[in-house]
Design a protein around this motif. Structure first.
Motif, short mmCIF file in Angstrom:
data_model
loop_
_atom_site.label_atom_id
_atom_site.label_comp_id
_atom_site.label_asym_id
_atom_site.label_seq_id
_atom_site.Cartn_x
_atom_site.Cartn_y
_atom_site.Cartn_z
N GLY A 24 0.82 -1.20 0.00
CA GLY A 24 0.00 0.00 0.00
C GLY A 24 0.85 1.25 0.00
N ARG A 25 0.20 2.35 0.35
CA ARG A 25 0.90 3.63 0.50
C ARG A 25 0.88 4.03 1.96
NH1 ARG A 25 -1.50 4.94 -4.59
NH2 ARG A 25 0.16 5.40 -6.08
N ILE A 26 1.98 4.58 2.42
CA ILE A 26 2.03 5.06 3.79
C ILE A 26 1.28 6.38 3.84
CG2 ILE A 26 3.52 5.80 5.68
CD1 ILE A 26 5.70 3.96 4.49
N GLU A 27 0.21 6.40 4.60
CA GLU A 27 -0.62 7.61 4.71
C GLU A 27 -0.14 8.53 5.81
OE1 GLU A 27 -3.30 8.69 2.84
OE2 GLU A 27 -2.65 7.09 1.49
N ARG A 28 0.14 7.96 6.97
CA ARG A 28 0.57 8.73 8.13
C ARG A 28 1.63 7.95 8.88
NH1 ARG A 28 -4.59 9.23 7.38
NH2 ARG A 28 -5.16 7.35 8.48
N VAL A 29 2.48 8.70 9.57
CA VAL A 29 3.50 8.08 10.41
C VAL A 29 3.40 8.68 11.79
CG1 VAL A 29 5.98 7.68 10.73
CG2 VAL A 29 5.02 7.74 8.41
N GLY A 30 3.10 7.83 12.77
CA GLY A 30 3.01 8.28 14.15
C GLY A 30 4.33 8.08 14.88
N ALA A 31 4.27 8.19 16.18
CA ALA A 31 5.47 8.05 16.99
C ALA A 31 5.98 6.61 17.00
CB ALA A 31 5.19 8.49 18.42
N ASP A 32 5.06 5.64 16.93
CA ASP A 32 5.46 4.24 17.02
C ASP A 32 4.76 3.34 16.01
OD1 ASP A 32 2.91 4.30 18.06
OD2 ASP A 32 3.41 3.17 19.88
N HIS A 33 4.11 3.94 15.01
CA HIS A 33 3.40 3.14 14.00
C HIS A 33 3.24 3.93 12.71
CE1 HIS A 33 0.22 5.77 15.38
NE2 HIS A 33 -0.48 5.43 14.30
N LEU A 34 2.86 3.21 11.66
CA LEU A 34 2.51 3.86 10.40
C LEU A 34 1.15 3.36 9.97
CD1 LEU A 34 2.82 1.75 7.71
CD2 LEU A 34 5.19 1.91 8.44
N ASP A 35 0.43 4.19 9.22
CA ASP A 35 -0.86 3.80 8.65
C ASP A 35 -0.63 3.49 7.18
OD1 ASP A 35 -2.12 4.20 11.06
OD2 ASP A 35 -2.90 6.18 10.53
N LEU A 36 -0.99 2.28 6.79
CA LEU A 36 -0.80 1.82 5.42
C LEU A 36 -2.16 1.68 4.75
CD1 LEU A 36 1.53 0.82 3.55
CD2 LEU A 36 0.91 -1.49 4.24
N ALA A 37 -2.39 2.41 3.66
CA ALA A 37 -3.65 2.37 2.94
C ALA A 37 -3.50 1.54 1.67
CB ALA A 37 -4.10 3.79 2.57
N ASP A 38 -4.60 0.90 1.26
CA ASP A 38 -4.60 0.15 0.00
C ASP A 38 -4.27 1.08 -1.15
OD1 ASP A 38 -5.18 -2.32 1.00
OD2 ASP A 38 -7.32 -2.22 0.58
N VAL A 39 -3.59 0.56 -2.15
CA VAL A 39 -3.23 1.36 -3.32
C VAL A 39 -4.47 1.77 -4.08
CG1 VAL A 39 -1.94 1.38 -5.48
CG2 VAL A 39 -1.00 0.24 -3.48
N ASP A 40 -5.42 0.83 -4.25
CA ASP A 40 -6.63 1.12 -5.03
C ASP A 40 -7.76 1.68 -4.19
OD1 ASP A 40 -7.41 -1.08 -3.59
OD2 ASP A 40 -7.61 -2.41 -5.30
N GLY A 41 -7.58 1.76 -2.87
CA GLY A 41 -8.61 2.31 -2.00
C GLY A 41 -9.82 1.42 -1.84
N ALA A 42 -9.72 0.14 -2.20
CA ALA A 42 -10.85 -0.78 -2.14
C ALA A 42 -11.29 -1.06 -0.69
CB ALA A 42 -10.51 -2.09 -2.83
N ARG A 43 -10.35 -1.09 0.22
CA ARG A 43 -10.68 -1.39 1.60
C ARG A 43 -10.74 -0.09 2.39
NH1 ARG A 43 -6.35 -3.84 3.18
NH2 ARG A 43 -5.75 -2.40 4.81
N ARG A 44 -11.75 0.07 3.18
CA ARG A 44 -11.85 1.25 4.05
C ARG A 44 -10.83 1.14 5.17
NH1 ARG A 44 -17.64 2.15 6.09
NH2 ARG A 44 -16.41 3.51 7.38
N GLY A 45 -10.41 2.26 5.64
CA GLY A 45 -9.45 2.26 6.74
C GLY A 45 -8.07 1.92 6.23
N GLY A 46 -7.48 0.93 6.78
CA GLY A 46 -6.13 0.52 6.42
C GLY A 46 -5.46 -0.13 7.61
N TRP A 47 -4.25 -0.48 7.43
CA TRP A 47 -3.49 -1.15 8.48
C TRP A 47 -2.70 -0.13 9.30
CZ3 TRP A 47 -4.51 -6.13 9.17
CH2 TRP A 47 -4.96 -6.89 8.08
N ALA A 48 -2.77 -0.25 10.59
CA ALA A 48 -1.88 0.49 11.48
C ALA A 48 -0.79 -0.52 11.87
CB ALA A 48 -2.61 1.00 12.71
N VAL A 49 0.43 -0.25 11.43
CA VAL A 49 1.53 -1.19 11.62
C VAL A 49 2.50 -0.64 12.66
CG1 VAL A 49 3.40 -2.45 10.46
CG2 VAL A 49 1.30 -1.87 9.19
N ALA A 50 2.70 -1.40 13.72
CA ALA A 50 3.61 -0.98 14.80
C ALA A 50 5.06 -1.07 14.32
CB ALA A 50 3.41 -1.88 16.02
#
Length: 174
Positions: free
Chosen positions: A138-164
Motif C-alpha cells: 500500500g501507500r504510507i498515509e501517516r507516520v506516528g510516533a510508534d506506528h505507520l498507517d498503510l492504505a490500499d493502493v486502489d482504496g478498495a478497503r476502508r481504513g487501512g493497516w496500522a503497523v507498529a
C-alpha cells in the motif's frame, strides 16, 4: 666478568617482562575498544559495500548498503528497488567492514525510523511492508510516533493497516 653477564641477563629479563606487560596492556585495550563498537557504527562504516541481511529469521535482503543510521539501514536491491530495514529487525548481516565509523553526529542521531517512513509517505510511494511475518502492500498515509498507517493502493478497503514499528522487518519500494 661473571657479575657483568649476570647483571646483563637480569636486565634482559626485566626488559622482556616490561615488553610482555605492554603487550598485555595493548591487547586488553584493544579488546575493550572492540567491546564498545556497535552494529550501527560498523554498518555506517560499510556504506557502499555489498551486504546480505537476515531479517526476521527468514527473509534475506541483499544489495548495496546505501545509507545507515543508528536506527535503520537502506539497501539498494536493484537499480530501482530499495529496502528499508530497521536495525533492530536485522538478525545477522554479512559483508560489514571490520572497523567502525566515528560516532553519529547530532543530526544523524535524530534521523529515526519515522523520518525515513515520512519521506516515503511524502513521496506517495507504493511499498511492500513485511511486519510480524505478514506482507502488506500500500501507500504510507501517516507516520506516528510508534506506528505507520498503510492504505490500499486502489482504496478498495476502508481504513487501512496500522503497523507498529516494533513489528517492522523490511519496507520495500520499487
Amino acid at each position: 666478568m661473571r657479575w657483568e653477564s649476570l647483571f646483563a641477563d637480569m636486565e634482559a629479563q626485566l626488559a622482556a617482562g616490561r615488553l610482555a606487560d605492554v603487550r598485555a596492556d595493548v591487547a586488553e585495550l584493544a579488546r575493550a575498544e572492540r567491546a564498545s563498537i556497535t552494529l550501527a557504527a560498523r554498518a555506517r562504516a560499510s556504506v557502499g559495500r555489498p551486504v546480505r541481511m537476515l531479517v526476521g529469521g527468514a527473509d534475506v535482503v541483499e544489495g548495496e548498503l546505501i545509507d545507515a543510521t543508528p536506527e535503520w539501514l537502506l539497501v539498494a536491491t536493484s537499480s530501482v528497488r530499495r529496502a528499508l530495514v530497521p536495525l533492530a529487525a536485522a538478525s545477522a548481516i554479512d559483508g560489514l567492514a571490520a572497523h567502525a565509523a566515528p560516532a553519529a553526529g547530532a543530526v544523524e542521531s535524530r534521523l529515526g525510523l519515522g523520518h525515513a517512513l515520512r519521506a516515503l509517505a511524502r513521496d506517495r510511494a507504493v511499498v511492500r511492508v513485511r511486519a510480524g511475518g505478514a506482507d502488506l502492500t500500500g501507500r504510507i498515509e501517516r507516520v506516528g510516533a510508534d506506528h505507520l498507517d498503510l492504505a490500499d493502493v486502489d482504496g478498495a478497503r476502508r481504513g487501512g493497516w496500522a503497523v507498529a514499528f516494533a513489528t517492522l522487518q523490511v519496507v520495500r519500494t520499487g
